[in-house]
Design an enzyme around this catalytic site. Sequence first.
Site, PDB file in Angstrom:
ATOM      1  N   ASN A   9       7.564   8.900   1.987  1.00 51.72           N
ATOM      2  CA  ASN A   9       7.684   8.821   0.523  1.00 51.72           C
ATOM      3  C   ASN A   9       7.623  10.230  -0.066  1.00 51.72           C
ATOM      4  O   ASN A   9       7.526  11.212   0.666  1.00 51.72           O
ATOM      5  CB  ASN A   9       6.584   7.916  -0.049  1.00 51.72           C
ATOM      6  CG  ASN A   9       5.216   8.416   0.320  1.00 51.72           C
ATOM      7  OD1 ASN A   9       4.816   9.502  -0.055  1.00 51.72           O
ATOM      8  ND2 ASN A   9       4.476   7.617   1.096  1.00 51.72           N
ATOM      9  N   ASP A  33      -4.954  -0.808   5.549  1.00 48.18           N
ATOM     10  CA  ASP A  33      -5.268  -0.114   4.301  1.00 48.18           C
ATOM     11  C   ASP A  33      -6.441   0.826   4.596  1.00 48.18           C
ATOM     12  O   ASP A  33      -7.557   0.375   4.869  1.00 48.18           O
ATOM     13  CB  ASP A  33      -5.631  -1.122   3.200  1.00 48.18           C
ATOM     14  CG  ASP A  33      -5.745  -0.438   1.848  1.00 48.18           C
ATOM     15  OD1 ASP A  33      -6.500   0.557   1.749  1.00 48.18           O
ATOM     16  OD2 ASP A  33      -5.087  -0.898   0.900  1.00 48.18           O
TER      17      ASP A  33
HETATM   18  N1  CTP Z   1      -4.180   3.259   0.296  1.00 48.88           N
HETATM   19  C1  CTP Z   1      -4.671   3.402   1.578  1.00 48.88           C
HETATM   20  N2  CTP Z   1      -4.025   2.793   2.623  1.00 48.88           N
HETATM   21  C2  CTP Z   1      -2.915   2.075   2.409  1.00 48.88           C
HETATM   22  C3  CTP Z   1      -2.402   1.935   1.096  1.00 48.88           C
HETATM   23  C4  CTP Z   1      -3.059   2.527   0.074  1.00 48.88           C
HETATM   24  O1  CTP Z   1      -5.692   4.078   1.781  1.00 48.88           O
HETATM   25  N3  CTP Z   1      -2.302   1.503   3.445  1.00 48.88           N
HETATM   26  C5  CTP Z   1      -4.921   3.869  -0.817  1.00 48.88           C
HETATM   27  C6  CTP Z   1      -4.232   5.029  -1.486  1.00 48.88           C
HETATM   28  O2  CTP Z   1      -4.609   6.267  -0.924  1.00 48.88           O
HETATM   29  C7  CTP Z   1      -4.702   4.900  -2.938  1.00 48.88           C
HETATM   30  C8  CTP Z   1      -4.893   3.419  -3.111  1.00 48.88           C
HETATM   31  O3  CTP Z   1      -5.060   2.883  -1.807  1.00 48.88           O
HETATM   32  O4  CTP Z   1      -5.939   5.524  -3.130  1.00 48.88           O
HETATM   33  C9  CTP Z   1      -3.801   2.691  -3.812  1.00 48.88           C
HETATM   34  O5  CTP Z   1      -2.588   3.007  -3.202  1.00 48.88           O
HETATM   35  P1  CTP Z   1      -1.199   2.367  -3.709  1.00 48.88           P
HETATM   36  O6  CTP Z   1      -0.145   2.723  -2.727  1.00 48.88           O
HETATM   37  O7  CTP Z   1      -0.979   2.710  -5.136  1.00 48.88           O
HETATM   38  O8  CTP Z   1      -1.563   0.866  -3.643  1.00 48.88           O
HETATM   39  P2  CTP Z   1      -1.248  -0.251  -2.637  1.00 48.88           P
HETATM   40  O9  CTP Z   1      -2.538  -0.821  -2.185  1.00 48.88           O
HETATM   41  O10 CTP Z   1      -0.346   0.225  -1.575  1.00 48.88           O
HETATM   42  O11 CTP Z   1      -0.539  -1.333  -3.553  1.00 48.88           O
HETATM   43  P3  CTP Z   1       0.975  -1.501  -3.987  1.00 48.88           P
HETATM   44  O12 CTP Z   1       1.790  -0.815  -2.942  1.00 48.88           O
HETATM   45  O13 CTP Z   1       1.108  -2.958  -4.017  1.00 48.88           O
HETATM   46  O14 CTP Z   1       1.117  -0.851  -5.332  1.00 48.88           O
END
Ligand code: CTP
Length: 402
Positions: free
Chosen positions: A210, A308
């Site tokens: 990304n 996550d």
């Molecule tokens: N994050 C993480 N591990 C992942 C996804 C997210 O640690 N696999 C953490 C990111 O570093 C950030 C937070 O979770 O602090 C939110 O990340 P974001 O990508 O905005 O959220 P998602 O949980 O991925 O939700 P979505 O993609 O549905 O917006």
Amino acid sequence: MQRLYRKRIVLGVGGGIAAYKSAELVRRLRDQGAEVRVVMTRGGREFITPLTLQALSGHPVHLDLLDPEAEAAMGHIELAKWADLVLIAPATADLMARLAQGVADDLLTTLVLATDAAVALAPAMNQAMWRDPATQANAQLLESRGLRLFGPAAGSQACGDVGPGRMLEADELAQRAADCFQRQSLSGKHVLITAGPTQENIDPVRYITNHSSGKMGFALAEAAVEAGAKVTLITGPVHLPTPDRVSRIDVVSARDMLAACEAAMPCDLLIASAAVADYRPEVVAQHKLKKDPTTGDGLLLQLVRNPDVLATLTSRADRPFSVGFAAETENLLGYAARKLKDKNLDLIVANDVANPTIGFNSEENAITIIDRELQASSFAQTSKGKIARQLVAFIAERLNRA
Ligand code: CTP
């Protein structure tokens, strides 16, 4: 708020072209409430007149070690004792070398040896001079003795070169001077920061990733170190230099990032600014995928969920104070509040990545922080460095209260 109210600052002006910025710096320091006395080296006087700095500081400028008149008014030892902070801007390569050797052959170097006050240097020189191993060794030696280095910044230089060696701007230097008087809000804390994107391999030559540049996470690491923390920065692939005094661990995929974070635990504070890939290809092809005539123009990639990282760490028994980021393009506060709850966070930092002047890969950011009571606090758009310092100060205050 005047962050330098009644603080006594000796401003040392060395002989570099950046001395023209020192005039502005005197103004900025006084705007913040500081009393400023200026000491100039012989070289400094070649670039800016003492009269200018006398007019701006409101006091005669100190020039010579052996000037009976100046010594009668305020001797060098008295000046050394008077100072709460000695700030040398610009600090040339030569001045740094003399300070590193403990030379005391003029007023400024003598004063540095004689003072018990904090000493900070704003290096300013040609990029090749800054990179030279001798200057680097001097910078390290001075830092190891407790002198602070403010900068230098990188960019275009007066001599036409481009690179590190520019003196920080007056505003930034005044802020850093003010930071010197702040209680170290994260001292004794271990802070774990995730940054950058992750890369999820498709085959040996291709991957999914990304637009994250890692700039925000790196700025946070720098700000946390300034606040006195021991910082572990776990980053996906980015093109950024490691901030001073930060232990950096490079990773590639989301699973690597999680493993590195788990190995770095425990920590007191976790700041998850990484843009972790939510999915990865189910299988990584052993060899480069070739165009397959039997599948026509399409290629179907089966993706599976990545762990996550943040939620895994917040579900541990030794869960740290946890701060997440929500990068969104719509319904910013709504989604952010949901992530705060779902991922069991103390704070979430929401930023609008649909706005091209902030967020991914830009130099600036504007953020809103939401806490567990769903109270929102906003910081206006400014450089990622400044936002990082504001954010770290905010987090530290909440962490110390918790
Ligand atoms: N994050 C993480 N591990 C992942 C996804 C997210 O640690 N696999 C953490 C990111 O570093 C950030 C937070 O979770 O602090 C939110 O990340 P974001 O990508 O905005 O959220 P998602 O949980 O991925 O939700 P979505 O993609 O549905 O917006």
